[in-house]
Design an enzyme around this catalytic site. Structure first.
Site, mmCIF file in Angstrom:
data_model
loop_
_atom_site.group_PDB
_atom_site.id
_atom_site.type_symbol
_atom_site.label_atom_id
_atom_site.label_comp_id
_atom_site.label_asym_id
_atom_site.label_seq_id
_atom_site.Cartn_x
_atom_site.Cartn_y
_atom_site.Cartn_z
ATOM 1 N N CYS A 96 -6.151 5.092 0.950
ATOM 2 C CA CYS A 96 -4.746 5.427 1.226
ATOM 3 C C CYS A 96 -4.343 6.803 0.718
ATOM 4 O O CYS A 96 -3.652 7.549 1.413
ATOM 5 C CB CYS A 96 -3.819 4.355 0.671
ATOM 6 N N HIS A 120 -0.821 2.112 -3.731
ATOM 7 C CA HIS A 120 -0.796 2.472 -2.318
ATOM 8 C C HIS A 120 0.132 3.668 -2.135
ATOM 9 O O HIS A 120 1.129 3.810 -2.851
ATOM 10 C CB HIS A 120 -0.306 1.293 -1.475
ATOM 11 N N ASP A 141 1.805 5.037 8.252
ATOM 12 C CA ASP A 141 0.832 4.534 7.278
ATOM 13 C C ASP A 141 -0.531 4.388 7.942
ATOM 14 O O ASP A 141 -0.801 3.394 8.620
ATOM 15 C CB ASP A 141 1.304 3.198 6.708
#
Length: 270
Positions: free
Chosen positions: A67, A105, A119
């Site tokens: 991420c 994250h 995302d």
């Protein structure tokens, strides 16, 4: 760092503009071209949350990332195009894990006519950006949802066949220092899932292909199949063929991958 090099890496050939059409196209292209993977963690290689690190790894060396790298790179590219982007800290499993999950994250807010969540760093999450609005969101045949948990926290719910079921996030700008502190813990702690076994995930035009430990999983809307990877040669071949990741050095980790799979799952593949 060069925007054209990033656009070439993801196969985007249009003229980028700060609009929803471009955001959606780049988001999709990124996920179809670059896999989510934690293999540098498995190989105990260093890394951080800087955009320079992400660009070198994902663009110059044509690897995948997790991420901090995936969304870090996307956020930089969108900013270069002219989007207003906010880096936000997420917390996967906050209810179960508490404060240790904070910053595990990175997620992006992109402001256009209204705010959107972008995302590309949740592995098997959304293929396209979704409005930052409470309610259900159907993307590429999968059902997701957003809810506002309280005055500070929002929750993203993954689709039913996904891995991690949800993550929480706040709308505040993330602290890079705090993100990097959590990043380094995730890279090194024996309690981190990322140090336990390989995780490699890639979106395809009709679904997802995923490696978890020594299992190969394929997901399409309403359908999931899973098989056991038999040998180190098969593992490295799948990395190259399915994910475009050329890492023959992963062969040396095969005994540890098999041992961890046996410890966690026995011989089961589902």
């Amino acid at each position: 760092m060069d925007l054209d090099a990033y656009l070439a890496r993801i196969g985007y050939t249009g003229t980028p503009r700060a609009d929803l059409e471009t955001l959606t196209a780049i988001h999709r292209a990124h996920l179809l071209a670059i896999p989510y993977e934690n293999l540098d963690v498995q190989l105990q290689r260093p890394g951080d949350v800087t955009v320079q690190h992400a660009f070198d790894k994902l663009v110059t060396r044509r690897r995948g990332g997790w991420c901090y790298e995936m969304n870090g790179l996307l956020g930089w590219a969108l900013g270069e195009i002219g989007f207003k982007v906010t880096r936000m800290a997420g917390a996967v499993g906050r209810t179960e894990r508490g404060d240790i999950s904070l910053g595990n994250h990175l997620v992006l807010r992109v402001d256009l006519d209204r705010p959107y969540i972008a995302d590309v760093g949740f592995g098997d999450g959304v293929l396209e950006p979704i409005p930052l609005a409470a309610g259900d969101h159907r993307v590429a045949g999968y059902d997701f949802s957003l809810e506002q948990v309280d005055a500070d926290w929002w929750r993203f719910h993954n689709h039913a066949l996904g891995g991690a079921p949800y993550f929480d996030f706040t709308l505040e700008t993330a602290s890079d220092l705090e993100l990097n502190t959590t990043c380094q813990w995730l890279r090194t702690s024996p309690e981190s899932i990322f140090t336990m076994f390989p995780i490699v995930q890639r979106h395809t035009p009709d679904g997802l292909v995923i490696i978890l430990g020594r299992t190969l999983r394929r997901i399409r809307p309403g359908e999931r199949t899973q098989t056991l990877i038999e040998t180190a040669d098969d593992f490295v071949d799948i990395l190259t063929r399915e994910f475009g990741v050329d890492l023959p050095e992963m062969q040396a980790l095969w005994p540890a991958i098999c041992a961890k799979h046996e410890e966690l799952f026995g011989e089961k593949t589902d």
